[in-house]
Design a protein around this motif. Structure first.
Motif, PDB file in Angstrom:
ATOM      1  N   ASN A   1       0.852  -1.193   0.000  1.00 18.58           N
ATOM      2  CA  ASN A   1       0.000   0.000   0.000  1.00 18.58           C
ATOM      3  C   ASN A   1       0.891   1.248   0.000  1.00 18.58           C
ATOM      4  O   ASN A   1       0.855   2.062   0.934  1.00 18.58           O
ATOM      5  CB  ASN A   1      -0.928   0.018   1.211  1.00 18.58           C
TER       6      ASN A   1
ATOM      7  N   GLU B   1     -12.652   2.017  -1.014  1.00 19.53           N
ATOM      8  CA  GLU B   1     -11.511   1.120  -0.852  1.00 19.53           C
ATOM      9  C   GLU B   1     -10.197   1.868  -0.989  1.00 19.53           C
ATOM     10  O   GLU B   1      -9.267   1.664  -0.190  1.00 19.53           O
ATOM     11  CB  GLU B   1     -11.574  -0.008  -1.875  1.00 19.53           C
TER      12      GLU B   1
ATOM     13  N   CYS C   1      -9.489   4.018   2.080  1.00 19.06           N
ATOM     14  CA  CYS C   1      -9.169   3.238   3.287  1.00 19.06           C
ATOM     15  C   CYS C   1      -7.883   2.437   3.162  1.00 19.06           C
ATOM     16  O   CYS C   1      -7.408   1.899   4.174  1.00 19.06           O
ATOM     17  CB  CYS C   1     -10.323   2.288   3.604  1.00 19.06           C
ATOM     18  N   THR C   2      -7.310   2.321   1.982  1.00 20.54           N
ATOM     19  CA  THR C   2      -6.129   1.470   1.815  1.00 20.54           C
ATOM     20  C   THR C   2      -4.922   2.170   1.209  1.00 20.54           C
ATOM     21  O   THR C   2      -3.829   1.613   1.247  1.00 20.54           O
ATOM     22  CB  THR C   2      -6.447   0.247   0.935  1.00 20.54           C
ATOM     23  N   HIS C   3      -5.104   3.380   0.660  1.00 19.06           N
ATOM     24  CA  HIS C   3      -3.972   3.970  -0.075  1.00 19.06           C
ATOM     25  C   HIS C   3      -2.804   4.302   0.834  1.00 19.06           C
ATOM     26  O   HIS C   3      -1.674   4.434   0.379  1.00 19.06           O
ATOM     27  CB  HIS C   3      -4.412   5.200  -0.873  1.00 19.06           C
TER      28      HIS C   3
ATOM     29  N   SER D   1      -2.185   2.498   4.214  1.00 16.68           N
ATOM     30  CA  SER D   1      -2.520   1.616   5.332  1.00 16.68           C
ATOM     31  C   SER D   1      -1.377   0.650   5.595  1.00 16.68           C
ATOM     32  O   SER D   1      -0.693   0.227   4.665  1.00 16.68           O
ATOM     33  CB  SER D   1      -3.807   0.838   5.043  1.00 16.68           C
TER      34      SER D   1
ATOM     35  N   GLU E   1      -0.078  -2.777   8.255  1.00 15.60           N
ATOM     36  CA  GLU E   1      -0.350  -3.764   9.290  1.00 15.60           C
ATOM     37  C   GLU E   1       0.732  -3.691  10.374  1.00 15.60           C
ATOM     38  O   GLU E   1       1.905  -3.453  10.075  1.00 15.60           O
ATOM     39  CB  GLU E   1      -0.358  -5.177   8.704  1.00 15.60           C
TER      40      GLU E   1
ATOM     41  N   LEU F   1      -4.638  -3.159  11.744  1.00 13.90           N
ATOM     42  CA  LEU F   1      -4.428  -2.296  10.580  1.00 13.90           C
ATOM     43  C   LEU F   1      -4.679  -0.855  10.978  1.00 13.90           C
ATOM     44  O   LEU F   1      -5.671  -0.553  11.650  1.00 13.90           O
ATOM     45  CB  LEU F   1      -5.398  -2.684   9.462  1.00 13.90           C
TER      46      LEU F   1
ATOM     47  N   ALA G   1      -4.856   2.797   8.971  1.00 15.07           N
ATOM     48  CA  ALA G   1      -4.843   3.543   7.711  1.00 15.07           C
ATOM     49  C   ALA G   1      -4.961   5.024   8.024  1.00 15.07           C
ATOM     50  O   ALA G   1      -5.465   5.414   9.078  1.00 15.07           O
ATOM     51  CB  ALA G   1      -5.986   3.086   6.821  1.00 15.07           C
TER      52      ALA G   1
ATOM     53  N   GLN H   1     -12.682  -5.985   6.333  1.00 17.65           N
ATOM     54  CA  GLN H   1     -11.254  -6.302   6.429  1.00 17.65           C
ATOM     55  C   GLN H   1     -10.947  -7.075   7.711  1.00 17.65           C
ATOM     56  O   GLN H   1     -10.158  -8.023   7.704  1.00 17.65           O
ATOM     57  CB  GLN H   1     -10.428  -5.008   6.391  1.00 17.65           C
TER      58      GLN H   1
END
Length: 310
Positions: free
Chosen positions: A12, A205, A208-210, A212, A214, A223, A225, A249
């Motif tokens: 990401n 999506e 929320c992920t660009h 993020s 773990e 996670l 983000a 997720q």
């Protein structure tokens, strides 16, 4: 024949991850070109779609887009930039050979090597700041194109110098790079943030992920983000959709929780949107994490969010 060494940021990828890979590959290849017989060819790689600002800057400067990869093979040589944790790294890294790490995050200790390597971890606001300093150290000229790439990353990772992670070193490198491109660093930073477009230009999506990552604590994985915006009210219009995505997720990947920070650059704070077991988030920040509470002063995931959660 020169061997290929891949330079890759985290999953990401954010702008700093991309910029560090591109600019460090350029530096390493420039140093190889000074040798009578180059020994290596350094290739910038990425593990996902480019952030919009990265794509825009690379297109307008004419610099090559990093090679999109999903894994590395056993024995391949790899340089990690902007991360050092296996949960964020390219698949297959355990069987590859890590030959360098250039980073500015906490050291997790779960990337190991068979030989001594260059491991440079500096407490600054951006990996690009470190790379910019290495150009000076090795006497390689920073071109205007590379200066744009590096400065864009310093500005996004330090939230236009407002983040508590921003240091005097970041400011010095930003001023130097701004002089190369003929722009005030913070003015250029605002220009870079505007390249991202409006909040509603991103799908749920993507938002929320660009950016993020773990993280692990004991046996649990979670996670975190972050989406930075100058129009918080617009970004929050889709809160329920974000929650549904984060909950999916958690269910799919078994996260303890998934946390989205919607960060207001101008008002300098973040709204916390969290799904899963939110108890640790509530306790760490003294909030009711079942609600999208505003937490003033929270701009940096690395310095202000991950330490309390860890």
């Amino acid at each position: 024949m020169a061997e290929t060494i891949k330079i890759v940021g985290h999953k990401n990828p954010d702008n700093d991850s991309i910029a560090a890979a591109v600019s460090y590959a350029y530096l390493k290849n420039a140093l190889e070109a000074k040798k009578d017989a180059p020994e290596a060819n350094y290739v910038a790689c990425c593990l996902g779609p480019l952030p919009q600002e990265s794509a825009t800057i690379l297109e307008r400067t004419g610099l090559p887009t990093p090679e999109l990869i999903s894994s590395v093979a056993a024995g391949e040589k790899v340089i990690l930039v902007d991360h050092n944790e296996l949960t964020q790294a390219v698949d297959g890294l355990e069987e590859a050979e890590v030959v360098e790490v250039i980073d500015h995050h906490r050291i997790s200790g779960n990337v190991t090597t068979g030989n001594p390597i260059l491991y440079m971890n500096v407490p600054v606001g951006s990996t690009a700041t470190i790379v910019s300093g290495l150009y000076e150290l090795f006497g390689v000229e920073i071109t205007p194109a590379i200066a744009e790439v590096l400065l864009s990353a310093i500005m996004t990772d330090t939230v236009i110098t407002k983040s508590p992670t921003c240091t005097g070193c970041d400011l010095a490198q930003a001023d130097k790079l701004g002089a190369i491109i003929g722009k005030k660093a913070t003015d250029f930073g605002l220009e870079v943030f505007q390249m991202r477009g409006g909040d509603n230009d991103l799908s749920v999506e993507e938002l929320c992920t660009h950016d993020s990552k773990e993280f692990k604590k004991g046996d649990a994985t979670y996670l975190v983000a972050q989406h930075e915006t100058v129009t918080l009210d617009t970004a929050m219009e889709r809160e329920q959709a974000y929650r549904e995505f984060l909950a999916a997720q958690v269910a799919e990947k078994g996260y303890e929780f998934a946390l989205l920070l919607v960060t207001d650059i101008f008002n300098e704070g973040s709204r916390f949107i969290c799904e899963g077991d939110v108890s640790r988030v509530s306790e760490a920040f003294g909030i009711d994490a079942t609600k999208a509470e505003w937490v003033p002063g929270i701009l940096s995931r690395k310095k202000q969010v991950i330490p309390p959660l860890s």
